[in-house]
Design an enzyme around this catalytic site. Structure first.
Site, short mmCIF file in Angstrom:
data_model
loop_
_atom_site.label_atom_id
_atom_site.label_comp_id
_atom_site.label_asym_id
_atom_site.label_seq_id
_atom_site.Cartn_x
_atom_site.Cartn_y
_atom_site.Cartn_z
CG HIS A 1 9.75 36.74 23.46
ND1 HIS A 1 10.86 35.97 23.19
CD2 HIS A 1 9.75 36.93 24.79
CE1 HIS A 1 11.49 35.70 24.32
NE2 HIS A 1 10.84 36.27 25.31
CG HIS B 1 8.51 31.19 13.33
ND1 HIS B 1 8.98 30.04 13.93
CD2 HIS B 1 9.56 32.05 13.33
CE1 HIS B 1 10.24 30.21 14.29
NE2 HIS B 1 10.62 31.42 13.93
CD GLU B 2 9.84 35.36 11.48
OE1 GLU B 2 10.32 36.10 12.37
OE2 GLU B 2 10.44 34.37 11.04
CG HIS C 1 10.72 35.76 16.74
ND1 HIS C 1 11.45 35.20 17.76
CD2 HIS C 1 11.02 35.04 15.62
CE1 HIS C 1 12.16 34.19 17.29
NE2 HIS C 1 11.92 34.07 16.01
#
Length: 749
Positions: free
Chosen positions: A538, A531-532, A535
Site C-alpha cells: 500500500h 498481512h504486513e 501494508h
C-alpha cells in the site's frame, strides 16, 4: 607495506557476509536463498559507517539532536514562506514540505524508540519524538500559518484551479488546524496545546504500563505451577495471559494476576480519556469519537454502533453454538469445573479446530520456510503488479540487527502510472523490514537500474505506524512484540520532478533458523507475513503528489483493507501452491491440507468475531460522551451485552488494551476493513487471484491514492457500487459459512 597485505586480505575476507544455506533438495531462487540462509556478518574494519539506515548522523546517538535541530531550522524557514506566499498550489506544497520535514525526523525516531536494541538509541529517539511532537502541536495553533491556508480555501477562484488531490490535501491540513482549536481564542488555544502535550505523556505512560508484568508472593500459588512463570526471589512474575496453556489452573492464575487492577494505571487511563474528551469538546465536537471518525468510511459513532449491533444480531445463534462447543470440550477435559470462562476461549477454540480438522502447525511449517514464503510473495507481486524481488548487500552500519535482510525490488509498471501522476522521471520506493531491509523500486524501464539509482536516498527513513491487527486475547502486547508496519518516509513529488522514495518498516516476530533447517513459519506466521506485506505494498505502490496522504496515511478503517485482502490470497490454494514446498523434499503442500486449514479458521469464528465486537464497542463507549461509571463498570456492562462470557471479579482487562492509544475510537476498523476486503476478494479476485488486469485495477483504484481520495469513493470504484452497512455485515457472516467441498475432499481422501 607488502608485509601487511596478507593481514589486510584476511581481515577483508572476514568482513564479508557468509550465507549458510539451510536447504536439502529444492532449488531456491536468489530471493528464497537469501531468506533461507543464515547470515553471519563480521565487522568490516575498512568500510565507512554510513549511519543507521544510511543517515550519517545516526552513527551515534548524538545524531538525533543534529537531525532534530536541522528539521526545526527548516521548519522556521517553511513557516515564513507559507505565511508570505500568495494563495495557490504553492501554499499546499509548502505545507506538505513542512509536514515532510518534521515527519522524516519524528517518524524515524518513532520507529527507533521501539525497535532499536540499544537503550541509548531508544532514549535519544524518545526525546526527539517529544520535541518534534511539541513543535507540531504549536504549529497546529499558529494563527498566522492557519490564515495563509484559510485565504486559499476562501478563494473560490483559486480553489477552482487546483486539482482534486491538492484541494483535498488543503482541506485535510485545515482539519488538523481545526481539531487543534485554531478557531478558539488565545486562552483556549493555549489550553488545547497543553491538553495535547499532556496527552503525549499520558499515551506513553499507558503504553508502558500495558506491558508491565504483575507479581505475586510465591506462597499464594500452588508450588507445582511455579515453574510455568518467571521466578523473582520470593515472587512469581506474570507478564502475559498464557492463553495457550493446556492447564486450566495456569490460564486462570495468569488471567487473574496479569489483569489485576493497578490504581496508578487506572488513574492514567481515566485521565487520558478525560483529556481526549476535553480536547474534543473544546474544539467543537460532541465527543472524542466524533472527532476521530471524521473523514473515515464509517463517518460517525452512530454508524459504527449500528454496524457492530447488526453484526452482533446476525452472529447471535452462531456465537451461542460456538460457546456451547467450548463448554462441551471443557467438560470433557475437566468435568468438575465445566464453567466456560474468558481464559478458556482462545485455548479451547484452538483445540476444537485441531481436533476437528487435524490441524497441527508442525505439519505445515516444513512447507512454509521463510524463503518459500518470500518466493510466494515475489510471484504474487510479479503477477499482480509487475514487480519482483532481488537480494542486496547492506552497507556498514546501515542496519540495527544481525537479523535484517536487505532486498531490491524492481519491476516494470505500466507507463500510464507515470503519465497519470505526471511524473517525468523514475518513481522509486524502499521497504525496510525488521529481519529484512527491503528496497523497492518501480521502474518504467528496468534497463536503467544500474545508472538511475541514487544510493543515498534508498536508505533514508521516516513515517507513521499502523499497529498489527489484534488476534484473540492479545491486544496487550507491545507494538514491537506484535507484527506491525511503519511508514517511515512518505512518498511525494519533488520540485525537480523526481519522486521522494517512500520507506516502510515491517516488524515481524519469527523463529530463528537451526543448523539443519531454515526459519520455518507456522500457518499463522505465514498469514501475518502476507498481512504486513499488504501494508507495505500500500505504501510502496502509492503514488500521491503529497506525502501527507501517501500510502497508509489514510482513514484508519480503510488502511487495513490492503493488508487483510492479502490474507485472502494467503489462504487460496492457487496462490499457496505456487510456493509451499517442503524444504527438504520439494514436495508441494497437499490441497487437502490447505482446505482443512482454511476451514479450521471458521471453527468458533463467530465467537472470535464477537470478541472483537466487544473490544470495538468498549472502545466506542470509552470515547463517547462521558459516563458516570468507572472504566471497569463500563467494561462489565459491555462484556455482558456484547461478549457472553462472564466478567472475572478484581480484573481490569482495559488496562492491557494498548490499542486504545493508536486506535482510539477506531478499533472497529479491523472489522469494517475485513468486510471491505471480503467484498473485494469475492467480487474481483476469487475467480482468478493472479489476474494481472485485476491487479492493475486494484492498484489504480485502491492502492495508488493513499489518503488523497475519499475512502468510500475508492471502495465504490473497485466494487462498482456503494456498499451498505448490511453489505458489510453480510460479507463478514458469509466468510464463516462452511465449504462443503472440503468435507467431500476429506471423505474421498
Amino acid at each position: 607495506m607488502s608485509a601487511y597485505n596478507p593481514l589486510l586480505r584476511l581481515l577483508r575476507s572476514r568482513s564479508t557476509v557468509t550465507l549458510r544455506l539451510c536447504k536439502k533438495v529444492t532449488t531456491w531462487s536468489p530471493v528464497g536463498a537469501a531468506f533461507n540462509a543464515q547470515a553471519v556478518r563480521r565487522p568490516d574494519l575498512f568500510k565507512k559507517n554510513v549511519g543507521l539506515f544510511g543517515v550519517p548522523e545516526l552513527s551515534s546517538t548524538e545524531g538525533f539532536e543534529v537531525i532534530q535541530e536541522r528539521a526545526l531550522v527548516e521548519t522556521d524557514r517553511l513557516v515564513e514562506k507559507a505565511c508570505s506566499n500568495s494563495p495557490g498550489a504553492v501554499t499546499v506544497e509548502t505545507f506538505d514540505k513542512l509536514s515532510d520535514s518534521l515527519c522524516r525526523v519524528a517518524d524515524l525516531a518513532d520507529f527507533i524508540k521501539v525497535a532499536h536494541p540499544d537503550p541509548l538509541y531508544r532514549e535519544a529517539a524518545e526525546k526527539t519524538c517529544i520535541k518534534i511532537g511539541t513543535t507540531v502541536e504549536k504549529l497546529n495553533t499558529n494563527v498566522e500559518l492557519c490564515r495563509s491556508l484559510k485565504n486559499l480555501l476562501d478563494s473560490e477562484e483559486v480553489m477552482a484551479k487546483l486539482d482534486p488531490e491538492t484541494r483535498r490535501v488543503a482541506e485535510l491540513f485545515m482539519f488538523d488546524f481545526e481539531i487543534s482549536g485554531i478557531h478558539l481564542n488565545e486562552k483556549q488555544r493555549k489550553e488545547a496545546v497543553n491538553l495535547n502535550v499532556q496527552l503525549l505523556d499520558l499515551n506513553n505512560q499507558f503504553l508502558m504500563g500495558c506491558h508491565m508484568p504483575n507479581r505475586i508472593d510465591k506462597r499464594a500459588l500452588p508450588h507445582h505451577i511455579h515453574q510455568h512463570f518467571n521466578n523473582e526471589g520470593s515472587y512469581i512474575q506474570i507478564g502475559g495471559l498464557h492463553a495457550d496453556s493446556p492447564d486450566d489452573l495456569i490460564r486462570e492464575v495468569a488471567y487473574r494476576i496479569f489483569l489485576y487492577p493497578n490504581g496508578e494505571m487506572m488513574h492514567t487511563l481515566e485521565e487520558l480519556l478525560s483529556c481526549r474528551d476535553k480536547l474534543a469538546r473544546l474544539v467543537g465536537y460532541e465527543s472524542y469519537a466524533h472527532r476521530a471518525l471524521k473523514g473515515t468510511m464509517a463517518k460517525s459513532p452512530d454508524n459504527v454502533m449500528s454496524f457492530l449491533q447488526l453484526l452482533t444480531d446476525k452472529l447471535k445463534d452462531r456465537t451461542e453454538k460456538d460457546f456451547e462447543m467450548m463448554r462441551d470440550m471443557k467438560t470433557k477435559f475437566n468435568p468438575r469445573n465445566a464453567d466456560l470462562m474468558p481464559w478458556d476461549h482462545p485455548y479451547l477454540s484452538g483445540v476444537i479446530r485441531a481436533e476437528r480438522f487435524n490441524i497441527e502447525p508442525s505439519l505445515y511449517s516444513p512447507y512454509f520456510s521463510l524463503g518459500a514464503c518470500m518466493e510466494g510473495l515475489n510471484s504474487l507481486f510479479t503477477q499482480l503488479f509487475g514487480v519482483s524481488l532481488m537480494a542486496e548487500q547492506p552497507s556498514a552500519g546501515e542496519l540495527w540487527s544481525e537479523d535484517v535482510r536487505k532486498l531490491l525490488l524492481g519491476g516494470r509498471l505500466q507507463r500510464e502510472l507515470a503519465e497519470q501522476m505526471e511524473f517525468a522521471e523514475l518513481a522509486v520506493s524502499n521497504c525496510i523490514l525488521r529481519r529484512w531491509y527491503m528496497k523497492l523500486k518501480d521502474y518504467r524501464d528496468i534497463s536503467t537500474v544500474t545508472s538511475s539509482i541514487d544510493q543515498t536516498n534508498l536508505i533514508s527513513i521516516s513515517g507513521h505506524s499502523v499497529p498489527k491487527r489484534n488476534t484473540q486475547l492479545s491486544p496487550h502486547l507491545p507494538s514491537c512484540s506484535q507484527d506491525c508496519h511503519f511508514t517511515i518516509r512518505g512518498g511525494r513529488l519533488l520540485d525537480d520532478g523526481q519522486y521522494q522514495l517512500p520507506v516502510v518498516v515491517l516488524m515481524l516476530n519469527l523463529p530463528h533458523p537451526t543448523r539443519s533447517a531454515p526459519t520455518l513459519l507456522t500457518p499463522a506466521m505465514m498469514e501475518n507475513l502476507f498481512h504486513e506485506m499488504g501494508h507495505a505494498m500500500h505504501s510502496m505502490l502509492g503514488r500521491t503528489r503529497y506525502q501527507h496522504v501517501t500510502g497508509t496515511r489514510c482513514a484508519t478503517d480503510f488502511a487495513e483493507v490492503p493488508s487483510i485482502l492479502m490474507e485472502y490470497f494467503a489462504n487460496d490454494y492457487r496462490v499457496i501452491n505456487q510456493f509451499a514446498r517442503h524444504y527438504q523434499t520439494g514436495q508441494p503442500l497437499p490441497q487437502s491440507m490447505v482446505a482443512r486449514l482454511c476451514e479450521s479458521k471458521k471453527v468458533c469464528g463467530a465467537a472470535d468475531t464477537q470478541l472483537q465486537i466487544f473490544y470495538a464497542v468498549l472502545d466506542q463507549v470509552y470515547h463517547g460522551k462521558p459516563q458516570s461509571q468507572s472504566t471497569t463498570d463500563i467494561l462489565i456492562d459491555m462484556q455482558q451485552k456484547y461478549y457472553g462470557l462472564p466478567y472475572v471479579p478484581n480484573t481490569a482487562w482495559q488496562l492491557r488494551f494498548s490499542h486504545l492509544i493508536g486506535y482510539g475510537a477506531k478499533y472497529y476498523s479491523y472489522l469494517m476493513s475485513r468486510a471491505v476486503a471480503s467484498m473485494v476478494w469475492r467480487q474481483c479476485f476469487h475467480k482468478d487471484p493472479l489476474n494481472r488486469e485485476t491487479g492493475e485495477r486494484y492498484r489504480r483504484e485502491m492502492l495508488a491514492h493513499g489518503g488523497a481520495k475519499e475512502p468510500m469513493l475508492m471502495v465504490e470504484g473497485m466494487l462498482q457500487k456503494s456498499p451498505s452497512t448490511e453489505d458489510f455485515v453480510d460479507a463478514l457472516v458469509s466468510d464463516l459459512d462452511p465449504d462443503f467441498e472440503t468435507f467431500i475432499m476429506d471423505s474421498e481422501g
